[in-house]
Design a protein around this motif. Structure first.
Motif, PDB file in Angstrom:
ATOM      1  N   ALA A 117      54.433  61.224  41.727  1.00 60.47           N
ATOM      2  CA  ALA A 117      53.479  61.511  42.900  1.00 60.47           C
ATOM      3  C   ALA A 117      53.264  62.686  43.215  1.00 60.47           C
ATOM      4  CB  ALA A 117      54.601  60.380  44.477  1.00 60.47           C
ATOM      5  N   GLU A 118      54.660  63.653  43.436  1.00 62.37           N
ATOM      6  CA  GLU A 118      54.050  65.111  43.935  1.00 62.37           C
ATOM      7  C   GLU A 118      53.724  66.208  42.739  1.00 62.37           C
ATOM      8  OE1 GLU A 118      57.493  65.881  46.387  1.00 62.37           O
ATOM      9  OE2 GLU A 118      56.776  64.417  47.846  1.00 62.37           O
TER      10      GLU A 118
ATOM     11  N   LEU B 208      58.713  50.411  42.590  1.00 61.61           N
ATOM     12  CA  LEU B 208      58.198  50.183  42.859  1.00 61.61           C
ATOM     13  C   LEU B 208      58.101  49.173  43.618  1.00 61.61           C
ATOM     14  CD1 LEU B 208      55.002  52.851  42.555  1.00 61.61           C
ATOM     15  CD2 LEU B 208      57.519  53.144  44.332  1.00 61.61           C
TER      16      LEU B 208
ATOM     17  N   TYR C 182      58.436  54.006  36.281  1.00 62.21           N
ATOM     18  CA  TYR C 182      58.239  54.409  38.118  1.00 62.21           C
ATOM     19  C   TYR C 182      57.480  53.433  39.026  1.00 62.21           C
ATOM     20  CZ  TYR C 182      55.231  56.611  41.563  1.00 62.21           C
ATOM     21  OH  TYR C 182      54.682  57.026  42.940  1.00 62.21           O
TER      22      TYR C 182
ATOM     23  N   TYR D  13      61.386  60.013  41.703  1.00 62.00           N
ATOM     24  CA  TYR D  13      60.955  59.588  40.697  1.00 62.00           C
ATOM     25  C   TYR D  13      59.204  59.566  41.704  1.00 62.00           C
ATOM     26  CZ  TYR D  13      61.196  56.405  37.091  1.00 62.00           C
ATOM     27  OH  TYR D  13      61.139  55.781  35.548  1.00 62.00           O
ATOM     28  N   HIS D  14      59.025  59.694  42.725  1.00 62.68           N
ATOM     29  CA  HIS D  14      58.977  60.205  43.830  1.00 62.68           C
ATOM     30  C   HIS D  14      57.829  61.727  44.375  1.00 62.68           C
ATOM     31  CE1 HIS D  14      55.486  59.665  47.036  1.00 62.68           C
ATOM     32  NE2 HIS D  14      56.052  61.054  47.493  1.00 62.68           N
TER      33      HIS D  14
ATOM     34  N   ARG E 273      64.764  56.860  43.723  1.00 67.35           N
ATOM     35  CA  ARG E 273      63.494  56.954  44.206  1.00 67.35           C
ATOM     36  C   ARG E 273      62.578  57.979  44.931  1.00 67.35           C
ATOM     37  NH1 ARG E 273      65.365  52.507  46.817  1.00 67.35           N
ATOM     38  NH2 ARG E 273      65.124  50.185  45.893  1.00 67.35           N
TER      39      ARG E 273
END
Length: 204
Positions: free
Chosen positions: A119-120, A21, A17, A114-115, A111
């Motif tokens: 991220a969440e 980025l 991940y 992965y987010h 992306r």
């Protein structure tokens, strides 16, 4: 012309991940083309005899600490999901469904997945979740949820993921992220600075 970059990753990998980025920006800085390759580390671990980092004593505890530290360092949104390590089969199949005809859309989907996961904190293992994210992230590019689910069950898509993972092993890939500049291998998010330097100097 600069050597092409092959970026191998597993959707279960937080280090993958973090690499996702940066890898395209790094490639653009050197005029390189980068090809993304989601793979299944579970299949590769059958070759190497390893198992997921989070399932290893000591190493798992270190990873849990390290990934949060990296996220703070680079300013990336991050949550270690309860579902980690996630099964990335559905996510990877969705990528390869798009990869040949819509490579940039495939990257955008990767992306987004992965987010959603790191991220969440969402579990991106279920096919229904992957389909939902695909429809939200790519709007009309993938059709509706039913179209995505049908694609995930397509034998050609399944075979493509299997072939990509087998090819990765043949090229010496054993972890995520794994970057090949031509045939020069670099393993790990923390090797991206080395990749940058290698491309700047033409090797050393």
């Amino acid at each position: 012309m600069a050597d092409p970059i092959d970026f191998y990753f597993d959707f279960a990998s937080p280090y993958g991940y973090f690499a996702s980025l940066r890898i395209d920006e790094l490639a653009r800085a050197h005029g390189c083309r980068v090809t993304w390759h989601p793979i299944l580390l579970g299949a590769i671990f059958k070759v190497t005899g390893m198992k997921p980092n989070l399932e290893q004593p000591l190493r798992g505890e270190y990873l849990s600490h390290d990934v949060g530290r990296i996220a703070r360092l680079i300013g990336a949104p991050f949550t270690l999901p309860d579902s980690a390590p996630v099964n990335g089969v559905a996510a990877s199949r969705a990528f390869y469904w798009l990869a040949d005809d819509q490579p940039e859309q495939a990257k955008a989907l990767a992306r987004a997945l992965y987010h959603a996961h790191f991220a969440e904190g969402r579990d991106i293992g279920p096919a229904d979740t992957v389909a939902e994210i695909a429809v939200q992230a790519l709007a009309g590019a993938v059709g509706d949820r039913a179209a995505v689910l049908a694609a995930l069950g397509n034998p050609t898509v399944k075979d493509r993921l299997r072939a990509e993972t087998e090819q990765a092993v043949a090229r010496g890939v054993f972890g995520s992220p794994f970057v090949l500049v031509g045939n020069e291998p670099f393993w790990g998010w923390d090797r991206l600075d080395m990749v940058d330097r290698w491309l700047s100097n033409g090797g050393w």
